[in-house]
Design an enzyme around this catalytic site. Structure first.
Site, PDB file in Angstrom:
ATOM      1  N   CYS A 156       0.835  -1.208  -0.055  1.00 41.52           N
ATOM      2  CA  CYS A 156       0.007  -0.022   0.057  1.00 41.52           C
ATOM      3  C   CYS A 156       0.922   1.329  -0.143  1.00 41.52           C
ATOM      4  O   CYS A 156       1.996   1.265   0.591  1.00 41.52           O
ATOM      5  CB  CYS A 156      -1.057   0.165   1.075  1.00 41.52           C
ATOM      6  SG  CYS A 156      -2.095  -1.183   1.310  1.00 41.52           S
ATOM      7  N   ARG A 184       3.795  -0.415  -4.749  1.00 36.40           N
ATOM      8  CA  ARG A 184       3.287  -0.915  -3.524  1.00 36.40           C
ATOM      9  C   ARG A 184       2.076  -1.736  -3.173  1.00 36.40           C
ATOM     10  O   ARG A 184       1.700  -2.400  -2.266  1.00 36.40           O
ATOM     11  CB  ARG A 184       3.595   0.090  -2.412  1.00 36.40           C
ATOM     12  CG  ARG A 184       4.602   1.006  -2.488  1.00 36.40           C
ATOM     13  CD  ARG A 184       4.734   2.243  -1.500  1.00 36.40           C
ATOM     14  NE  ARG A 184       4.646   1.494   0.109  1.00 36.40           N
ATOM     15  CZ  ARG A 184       5.732   1.483   0.879  1.00 36.40           C
ATOM     16  NH1 ARG A 184       6.981   1.653   0.267  1.00 36.40           N
ATOM     17  NH2 ARG A 184       5.551   1.138   1.999  1.00 36.40           N
ATOM     18  N   TRP A 229      -2.890  -2.753  -1.492  1.00 32.37           N
ATOM     19  CA  TRP A 229      -2.801  -4.272  -1.558  1.00 32.37           C
ATOM     20  C   TRP A 229      -3.562  -4.873  -0.624  1.00 32.37           C
ATOM     21  O   TRP A 229      -3.212  -4.502   0.310  1.00 32.37           O
ATOM     22  CB  TRP A 229      -1.199  -4.385  -1.531  1.00 32.37           C
ATOM     23  CG  TRP A 229      -0.875  -5.840  -1.671  1.00 32.37           C
ATOM     24  CD1 TRP A 229      -0.610  -6.631  -2.900  1.00 32.37           C
ATOM     25  CD2 TRP A 229      -0.704  -6.770  -0.864  1.00 32.37           C
ATOM     26  NE1 TRP A 229      -0.273  -7.904  -2.822  1.00 32.37           N
ATOM     27  CE2 TRP A 229      -0.299  -8.363  -1.564  1.00 32.37           C
ATOM     28  CE3 TRP A 229      -0.932  -6.947   0.619  1.00 32.37           C
ATOM     29  CZ2 TRP A 229      -0.343  -9.300  -0.914  1.00 32.37           C
ATOM     30  CZ3 TRP A 229      -0.756  -8.389   1.227  1.00 32.37           C
ATOM     31  CH2 TRP A 229      -0.620  -9.404   0.464  1.00 32.37           C
ATOM     32  N   ASN A 263      -1.233   2.353   5.637  1.00 26.89           N
ATOM     33  CA  ASN A 263      -0.451   1.114   5.123  1.00 26.89           C
ATOM     34  C   ASN A 263       0.138   0.391   6.294  1.00 26.89           C
ATOM     35  O   ASN A 263       0.779   0.854   7.240  1.00 26.89           O
ATOM     36  CB  ASN A 263       0.927   1.930   4.545  1.00 26.89           C
ATOM     37  CG  ASN A 263       2.049   0.898   4.222  1.00 26.89           C
ATOM     38  OD1 ASN A 263       3.181   1.325   4.362  1.00 26.89           O
ATOM     39  ND2 ASN A 263       1.702  -0.340   3.988  1.00 26.89           N
ATOM     40  N   GLY A 264      -0.156  -0.911   6.336  1.00 34.32           N
ATOM     41  CA  GLY A 264       0.097  -1.772   7.529  1.00 34.32           C
ATOM     42  C   GLY A 264      -1.241  -2.683   7.864  1.00 34.32           C
ATOM     43  O   GLY A 264      -2.110  -2.728   6.831  1.00 34.32           O
ATOM     44  N   GLU A 268      15.351 -19.237  -8.855  1.00 35.21           N
ATOM     45  CA  GLU A 268      14.952 -17.922  -9.160  1.00 35.21           C
ATOM     46  C   GLU A 268      14.265 -17.873 -10.458  1.00 35.21           C
ATOM     47  O   GLU A 268      13.241 -17.051 -10.993  1.00 35.21           O
ATOM     48  CB  GLU A 268      16.334 -16.920  -9.260  1.00 35.21           C
ATOM     49  CG  GLU A 268      16.341 -15.532  -9.718  1.00 35.21           C
ATOM     50  CD  GLU A 268      15.202 -14.594  -9.194  1.00 35.21           C
ATOM     51  OE1 GLU A 268      14.361 -15.108  -7.886  1.00 35.21           O
ATOM     52  OE2 GLU A 268      14.834 -13.508  -9.709  1.00 35.21           O
ATOM     53  N   LYS A 288      10.668 -16.387 -11.140  1.00 30.07           N
ATOM     54  CA  LYS A 288      10.265 -15.393 -12.110  1.00 30.07           C
ATOM     55  C   LYS A 288       9.030 -15.670 -12.985  1.00 30.07           C
ATOM     56  O   LYS A 288       8.268 -14.947 -13.302  1.00 30.07           O
ATOM     57  CB  LYS A 288      11.600 -14.988 -13.012  1.00 30.07           C
ATOM     58  CG  LYS A 288      12.467 -14.177 -12.543  1.00 30.07           C
ATOM     59  CD  LYS A 288      12.230 -12.764 -12.318  1.00 30.07           C
ATOM     60  CE  LYS A 288      11.912 -12.237 -11.019  1.00 30.07           C
ATOM     61  NZ  LYS A 288      12.660 -12.271  -9.896  1.00 30.07           N
ATOM     62  N   GLU A 332       5.872 -15.938 -11.070  1.00 28.00           N
ATOM     63  CA  GLU A 332       5.148 -14.357 -10.717  1.00 28.00           C
ATOM     64  C   GLU A 332       4.779 -13.746 -11.736  1.00 28.00           C
ATOM     65  O   GLU A 332       4.022 -12.727 -11.662  1.00 28.00           O
ATOM     66  CB  GLU A 332       5.986 -13.951  -9.639  1.00 28.00           C
ATOM     67  CG  GLU A 332       7.404 -13.235 -10.231  1.00 28.00           C
ATOM     68  CD  GLU A 332       8.075 -12.552  -9.092  1.00 28.00           C
ATOM     69  OE1 GLU A 332       7.698 -12.180  -8.184  1.00 28.00           O
ATOM     70  OE2 GLU A 332       9.615 -12.576  -9.442  1.00 28.00           O
ATOM     71  N   HIS A 338      13.997 -38.184  -6.072  1.00 29.68           N
ATOM     72  CA  HIS A 338      13.593 -38.404  -4.810  1.00 29.68           C
ATOM     73  C   HIS A 338      12.053 -38.074  -4.747  1.00 29.68           C
ATOM     74  O   HIS A 338      11.400 -37.586  -3.434  1.00 29.68           O
ATOM     75  CB  HIS A 338      14.385 -37.753  -3.590  1.00 29.68           C
ATOM     76  CG  HIS A 338      15.458 -38.349  -3.455  1.00 29.68           C
ATOM     77  ND1 HIS A 338      15.760 -39.529  -2.923  1.00 29.68           N
ATOM     78  CD2 HIS A 338      16.797 -37.718  -3.613  1.00 29.68           C
ATOM     79  CE1 HIS A 338      17.089 -39.793  -3.115  1.00 29.68           C
ATOM     80  NE2 HIS A 338      17.906 -39.030  -3.733  1.00 29.68           N
ATOM     81  N   LYS A 389       5.565  -4.815  -4.555  1.00 37.29           N
ATOM     82  CA  LYS A 389       7.245  -4.931  -4.690  1.00 37.29           C
ATOM     83  C   LYS A 389       7.625  -4.749  -3.382  1.00 37.29           C
ATOM     84  O   LYS A 389       8.797  -5.307  -2.845  1.00 37.29           O
ATOM     85  CB  LYS A 389       7.565  -3.704  -5.685  1.00 37.29           C
ATOM     86  CG  LYS A 389       9.243  -3.698  -5.694  1.00 37.29           C
ATOM     87  CD  LYS A 389       9.649  -3.261  -6.983  1.00 37.29           C
ATOM     88  CE  LYS A 389      10.975  -3.666  -7.120  1.00 37.29           C
ATOM     89  NZ  LYS A 389      11.231  -4.885  -7.370  1.00 37.29           N
TER      90      LYS A 389
HETATM   91  C1  G6P Z   1       8.501  -9.021  -2.829  1.00 37.50           C
HETATM   92  C2  G6P Z   1       8.913  -8.789  -4.251  1.00 37.50           C
HETATM   93  C3  G6P Z   1      10.107  -9.530  -4.862  1.00 37.50           C
HETATM   94  C4  G6P Z   1      11.202  -9.471  -3.563  1.00 37.50           C
HETATM   95  C5  G6P Z   1      10.626  -9.798  -2.077  1.00 37.50           C
HETATM   96  C6  G6P Z   1      11.816  -9.374  -0.877  1.00 37.50           C
HETATM   97  O1  G6P Z   1       8.048 -10.363  -2.792  1.00 37.50           O
HETATM   98  O2  G6P Z   1       7.839  -9.051  -5.047  1.00 37.50           O
HETATM   99  O3  G6P Z   1      10.558  -8.945  -5.866  1.00 37.50           O
HETATM  100  O4  G6P Z   1      12.179 -10.176  -3.791  1.00 37.50           O
HETATM  101  O5  G6P Z   1       9.353  -8.933  -1.875  1.00 37.50           O
HETATM  102  O6  G6P Z   1      11.978  -8.047  -1.007  1.00 37.50           O
HETATM  103  P1  G6P Z   1      13.045  -6.972  -0.618  1.00 37.50           P
HETATM  104  O7  G6P Z   1      12.749  -5.631  -0.725  1.00 37.50           O
HETATM  105  O8  G6P Z   1      13.177  -7.433   0.953  1.00 37.50           O
HETATM  106  O9  G6P Z   1      14.195  -7.551  -1.454  1.00 37.50           O
END
Ligand code: G6P
Length: 605
Positions: A2, A27, A74, A98-99, A477, A481, A484, A500, A600
């Site tokens: 948010c 956000r 969000w 926000n929170g 990773e 990617k 998401e 396994h 993000k």
């Molecule tokens: C969210 C974002 C990711 C990020 C993660 C950790 O899930 O979408 O891209 O890797 O948070 O965020 P940070 O800012 O702590 O790296």
């Protein structure tokens, strides 16, 4: 999560509010709204979805108020519909938040029993009602906010408007970020300072418990006891033109192509041998153990770097997911323990909670953080800037590469100081890092091949990514990617672990991306890949020449990366996976910069 924004000026602020929200949209983007104070009282305009939907409504309805607050959501409590959109109103009061208010249920029950008509499903709505009720009983707005602060449990940053106070808005911070500023055009509140680019040159960072009063030309901050306080002032970069796409179709693609430049910046800044060790909160020789803590993509950077610290610097290293680590019972910290907290945003709630816990236990803490004015940068004993620049795409790309590069340089640096590597080995490692800007640029030239491969993923329901050693976290990773950005189910596995269980997922045509590069594990990886190819997997190899040659007979496709030192292989191998996720998502019509349900900066736990 948010974004909140507030503005007070000598002219209508609706446009400034919407622009502020555009900059904070990373956000959260489930819904957006503004509240302005008009001659006849508070007026609220909201829209479900991205800020652009709100922009259309605001343009049509033209709120005229010179003071207003705004929010991009969000969703945590309640579906993303108009009713649950912020700002939330109670008689005479508007609030954006926000929170999370953790005790909202009991507060809602109390307020409802007292006749308050709460209309939304959100935790937030209790705040305007608490404040409104106290004002009706005779409290001033700051006193009512302060009392709400004592009643609420959880984490929050709040901006508030009151009908009786035409020229002042209020900010309250506890646990979630909030900055305040006065610029040429008026006064502002925002979740992050970049949202103020071009509006103010400096911003004041509120601390937990602070209450800010912001008018057009005056800003006053009071601590939890009501005493006026001076807080840290940060410079707002006028050129943080965070919304500029530079001709690219999406931020994600722009940020992928910024990686050679970011790598160059990191090399320039951290070139000198020993310079990164100077950031450490304890001498390298005294480090006996490292714990790296992070979330999401940043956690995968930690997973790669674990190997580097152990192999190059001979330091036992653990990696921890912040949301788990923060609640795990721990033995007392011992001397020589170093905690490295890795975060692009520096505001991830779980990572910050771990930081505060570790500091209280007496552990030395180092932040690796991209946003240098963030809480992590401020609260860790010391921090290393990642130098990736503003990352706007929700899926992290250039910040991940920056994390890996800084961690690799740090490991080599510490190894040099501890003399666990000879000077020749150090020079060899530094050379491969120095060459990364051109190696990365050369790898990105392969985009057309990636685009073609992406087409073959269009009908996939699920995909596997596999690798070994330092390439295993890169498989994780790559899978993250893909899922998401494109919503295709994807998982990463250590290639040796397939037998396994995961191998049961392989059926005729299952897409598998296999990471295979020269090194001592190549033959082992090769055998694992053959085992799944024999069972019908459609294998695409991402690797250097040796890796691709070794699997040519079973692979249906290949993406070649330049041959490079083993140290930098995980960095280089990430690039085709970023491009693959990008193209699969775009071909599937996903809003790749703002994928569903994500944000993000995850400021709630
Ligand atoms: C969210 C974002 C990711 C990020 C993660 C950790 O899930 O979408 O891209 O890797 O948070 O965020 P940070 O800012 O702590 O790296």
């Amino acid at each position: 999560m948010c974004g909140i924004f507030g503005a007070v000026a000598e002219r209508p602020v609706a446009d400034v509010l919407v622009e502020g929200l555009r900059r904070l949209e990373y956000r959260g983007y489930d819904s957006a709204g503004v509240a302005t104070l008009e001659q006849d009282g508070l007026r609220r305009v909201c829209a479900v979805g991205r800020v652009e939907s709100l922009a259309g409504r605001v343009a049509a309805e033209q709120p005229r108020g010179n003071i207003g607050i705004a929010h991009t959501r969000w969703a945590t409590h309640g579906r993303p519909n108009e009713r649950n959109s912020h700002p939330h109103l109670a008689p005479g009061v508007a609030i954006v938040h926000n929170g999370i208010v953790e005790n909202h249920r009991s507060l809602r029950a109390e307020l409802s029993a007292q006749g308050c008509k709460l209309r939304s499903d959100t935790d937030t709505e209790v705040i305007p009602w608490l404040v409104s009720r106290r004002i009706a009983e005779g409290a001033t707005v700051p006193a009512a906010l302060r009392e709400a602060d004592r009643t609420l449990q959880g984490a929050y940053a709040v901006a508030a408007l009151h009908e009786g106070t035409q020229d002042t808005m209020y900010g309250l911070r506890r646990g979630s970020p909030l900055v305040a500023a006065i610029g040429a055009g008026g006064g502002y509140l925002a979740s992050d300072a970049n949202a103020l680019a071009g509006l103010a040159d400096h911003a004041v960072c509120l601390e937990d418990g602070d209450l800010a009063k912001v008018s057009r030309d005056r800003l006053a901050v009071f601590d939890v006891n009501g005493n006026p306080v001076d807080r840290r002032v940060i410079h707002v970069d006028r050129n943080a033109s965070v919304l500029d796409l530079d001709g690219y179709a999406h931020y994600m693609l722009k940020e992928i192509y910024e990686q050679p430049r970011v790598a160059g910046l990191i090399n320039d800044r951290y070139q000198e041998q020993g310079v990164l060790s100077n950031f450490l909160p304890l001498p390298p020789q005294r480090i006996r153990r490292i714990t790296m803590i992070a979330c999401g993509t940043s956690y995968y950077a930690a997973s790669v770097a674990k190997r580097w610290f152990e192999q190059l610097a001979h330091i036992r290293t653990d990696i921890e997911i912040a949301s788990e680590y923060r609640y795990r019972p721990l033995p007392p910290a011992e001397s020589g323990e170093l905690a490295i907290l890795i975060s692009q945003s520096g505001e991830t709630a779980d990572t910050l909670a771990c930081l505060h816990r570790l500091k209280a236990a007496g552990c030395a803490t180092l932040g690796l953080v991209n946003v240098v004015h963030s809480s992590l940068a401020r609260d860790a004993d010391s921090f290393i800037p990642l130098l990736a620049g503003v990352e706007n795409g929700v899926a992290s790309t250039k910040a991940f590469i920056a994390q890996l590069m800084v961690l690799a340089r740090l490991a080599v640096d510490i190894a040099g100081r501890r003399k666990t590597l000879g000077q020749g080995e150090i020079l060899g490692a530094l050379k491969s890092l120095d060459q990364l800007p051109s190696t990365i640029a050369a790898t990105l030239h392969n985009e057309t091949a990636v685009q073609a491969l992406a087409e073959s993923f269009q009908s996939a329901r699920s995909a596997l990514f596999v690798g070994r050693g330092a390439l295993f976290p890169i498989a994780l990773e790559g899978a993250l990617k893909l899922k998401e950005t494109s919503y295709i189910h994807a998982e990463g596995f250590p290639a040796g672990e397939l037998k396994h269980g995961p191998i049961a997922l392989i059926e005729e045509g299952t897409p598998v991306v296999a990471l295979a590069c020269s090194g001592e594990l190549l033959d082992k990886t090769g055998s694992n890949i053959r085992e799944i190819a024999a069972r019908g997997a459609r294998v695409t190899v991402v690797g250097d020449r040796a890796g691709i040659l070794s699997l040519m007979d079973v692979a249906v496709g290949a993406l070649t990366i330049p041959s490079c030192d083993e140290l930098v292989q995980p960095i280089v191998a990430t690039l085709p996976l970023q491009l693959l996720a990008y193209h699969v998502a775009v071909q599937r019509g996903v809003d790749v910069d703002r994928p569903r349900n994500l944000a993000k900066s995850v400021t709630v736990e």
